[in-house]
Design an enzyme around this catalytic site. Structure first.
Site, PDB file in Angstrom:
ATOM      1  N   SER A 182       6.280  -1.498  -1.771  1.00  0.00           N
ATOM      2  CA  SER A 182       5.602  -2.969  -2.663  1.00  0.00           C
ATOM      3  C   SER A 182       5.211  -2.846  -3.659  1.00  0.00           C
ATOM      4  O   SER A 182       3.825  -3.154  -4.426  1.00  0.00           O
ATOM      5  CB  SER A 182       5.730  -3.979  -2.425  1.00  0.00           C
ATOM      6  N   SER A 210       2.689   4.844   0.843  1.00  0.00           N
ATOM      7  CA  SER A 210       3.194   5.445   2.073  1.00  0.00           C
ATOM      8  C   SER A 210       2.084   5.573   3.184  1.00  0.00           C
ATOM      9  O   SER A 210       1.560   7.118   2.567  1.00  0.00           O
ATOM     10  CB  SER A 210       3.958   5.838   1.979  1.00  0.00           C
ATOM     11  N   GLY A 211       2.141   5.598   4.036  1.00  0.00           N
ATOM     12  CA  GLY A 211       1.158   6.987   5.081  1.00  0.00           C
ATOM     13  C   GLY A 211      -0.158   5.865   5.086  1.00  0.00           C
ATOM     14  O   GLY A 211      -0.809   6.268   6.627  1.00  0.00           O
ATOM     15  N   ALA A 212      -0.296   4.036   3.904  1.00  0.00           N
ATOM     16  CA  ALA A 212      -1.823   3.831   4.506  1.00  0.00           C
ATOM     17  C   ALA A 212      -1.944   3.172   5.873  1.00  0.00           C
ATOM     18  O   ALA A 212      -3.522   2.992   6.052  1.00  0.00           O
ATOM     19  CB  ALA A 212      -1.715   3.086   3.063  1.00  0.00           C
ATOM     20  N   GLY A 213      -0.643   3.180   6.795  1.00  0.00           N
ATOM     21  CA  GLY A 213      -1.308   1.990   7.382  1.00  0.00           C
ATOM     22  C   GLY A 213      -0.697   1.033   8.063  1.00  0.00           C
ATOM     23  O   GLY A 213      -0.877   0.076   8.528  1.00  0.00           O
ATOM     24  N   LYS A 214       0.247   0.065   6.947  1.00  0.00           N
ATOM     25  CA  LYS A 214       0.778  -1.142   6.618  1.00  0.00           C
ATOM     26  C   LYS A 214       1.683  -0.965   7.731  1.00  0.00           C
ATOM     27  O   LYS A 214       1.743  -2.092   8.601  1.00  0.00           O
ATOM     28  CB  LYS A 214       2.261  -0.647   5.593  1.00  0.00           C
ATOM     29  N   GLY A 219       0.466  -1.050  -0.046  1.00  0.00           N
ATOM     30  CA  GLY A 219      -0.363   0.199  -0.175  1.00  0.00           C
ATOM     31  C   GLY A 219       1.071   0.793  -0.281  1.00  0.00           C
ATOM     32  O   GLY A 219       2.220   1.073   0.040  1.00  0.00           O
TER      33      GLY A 219
END
Ligand code: SF4
Length: 427
Positions: free
Chosen positions: A329, A257-261, A255
């Site tokens: 990724s 950047s900053g999505a919460g992975k 996902g």
């Protein structure tokens, strides 16, 4: 045990005198201020004025136990050493399963005892060569074979000077020597532990019936004392337990950047660890400072980064570890290449609209990227190719991280990758 059989005929006083003389400051009495512990303490105080006494403060003790600490301090002049659980362990336990998880199942209760009692005890025992505790053989079936003196694999002595005493002998000693008694005995308690896990017993019930009274057919031990043969051991054997609990598998978070992975992957890690799983997280940012140091942000370098993470995940999963990768990724083909190589691969698409990411972004990177100031910014000035058929999609603009973890967990269960029962530790 054979080496110590000579102690079987010795009196409690003689065994304590031997331990104090042999081990000095490296010997201590462990007590929760029950009658047996108080008898040992009283006996030992008649042998030496300098004995060491420690107790575990699980954070869930009844008030009366704290009063006993003070009583011991005043009556015997002994500074009781209080051992606490690790703060992080307790915070994780409570955050994931609530403060009263022990009522939900035996494994949940054992997990609580492990965090609040067993681990702190092990930590404390590392500082001693010998310790005494007030176990008696007639307290329960699980204690029927305990030796008076035994050694653990580390060579530390565990001493149960009252192993062959009856409850009546304990009572008689207390009356004769006016030993202070825990106030809860007067309320019908026969064994005293943490407040939420102990109650008074009814006439005819066994001595330990008031401990974890809601459990049926379970060994009423906290994991501290015995193996089935009565030798010193931990009841909870994390490694053995882990083998039965899950296969090795990979959870791959992708996902923007900053999505919460990272947040979700850490929550998933914690939850898996609460079940005793062996887990490693490969976070994209951390990987780039070690495994992929020197790689840039071209497609080739990004793909190489993903391949390296995939290689490590494969090794971990092959050895029964849960590998969690949390990396942007961005390119679908290399993700699919990694998927094809790794058995038990679960792809989690962490979805979040760019406008939400930009609003969340305290560093202002999205704003700058959208303004054309940052080249090769994934999802803005560089491609991000969402997976076509991920095993799980979570949307962090609509779900809490906890809800996302629940979704992933459900998928892992449906896939047969988790072989433990989820319900016991559900919060
Ligand atoms: S006795 Fe109860 S509260 Fe205390 S550590 Fe064990 S499960 Fe937790």
């Amino acid at each position: 045990m054979d080496n110590f059989s000579r102690f079987e005929a010795a009196s409690a006083s003689d065994i304590l005198a031997w331990a104090i003389d042999t081990f000095g400051d490296s010997f201590a009495i462990a007590t929760s201020f029950q009658k047996e512990g108080m008898v040992i303490l009283d006996l030992a105080s008649r042998i030496s004025a300098g004995i060491r006494v420690f107790t575990l403060d699980t954070g869930r003790l009844p008030d009366e136990t704290y009063r006993m600490m003070e009583t011991v301090r005043q009556r015997y002049g002994i500074p009781v050493e209080v051992v606490f659980p690790e703060r992080d362990d307790v915070e994780e336990l409570v955050a994931f399963h609530g403060p009263n998880l022990f009522y939900s199942s035996v494994p949940a209760r054992q997990r609580c005892c492990d965090v609040r009692k067993v681990r702190p005890l092990e930590r404390k025992l590392e500082t001693f060569k010998a310790w005494a505790t007030g176990l008696r053989r007639d307290q329960s079936e699980t204690r029927a074979a305990i030796p008076k003196v035994d050694s653990d694999p580390a060579g530390r002595m565990k001493i149960c000077p009252l192993a062959d005493w009856s409850a009546d002998q304990v009572e008689e000693y207390i009356a004769r020597h006016d030993v202070p008694v825990h106030p809860l005995y007067a309320s019908g308690y026969t064994s005293i532990g943490c407040a939420p896990c102990t109650r008074a017993v009814q006439p005819g019930e066994s001595e330990r019936a008031g401990r974890w009274w809601w459990e049926q057919d379970a060994k009423k031990e906290c994991g501290i004392h015995f193996a089935p043969d009565g030798s010193v051991a931990r009841d909870i054997a994390p490694e053995a337990e882990t083998k039965e609990m899950h296969k090795g598998f990979t959870v791959w978070f992708t996902g923007m950047s900053g999505a919460g992975k990272s947040t979700i992957s850490r929550l998933l890690e914690l939850k898996l660890r609460q079940f005793g799983a062996r887990v490693e997280v490969l976070d994209g940012d951390v990987v780039r400072t070690h495994l992929s140091k020197g790689l840039g942000f071209s497609k080739e370098d990004r793909d190489e980064n993903v391949r390296r993470i995939g290689f490590v995940c494969e090794l971990l999963a092959r050895n029964g570890v849960v590998a969690i990768a949390a990396a942007i990724s961005p390119y679908r083909d290399v993700r699919d290449e990694v998927r094809a190589r790794i058995p038990n691969f679960v792809e989690v698409f962490v979805e979040c609209p760019v406008e939400v990411l930009a609003a969340r972004d305290v560093k202002g990177l999205y704003r700058r990227a959208l303004a054309g100031e940052i080249p090769q910014f994934t999802g803005v000035s560089d491609p991000y190719e969402p997976p076509r058929a991920p095993e799980v999609t979570v949307n962090t603009s609509r779900e809490t991280p906890e809800e996302s973890v629940e979704k992933i967990w459900a998928t892992l269960e449906r896939s047969g990758l988790l072989s433990f029962d989820r319900s016991p530790l559900a919060h």
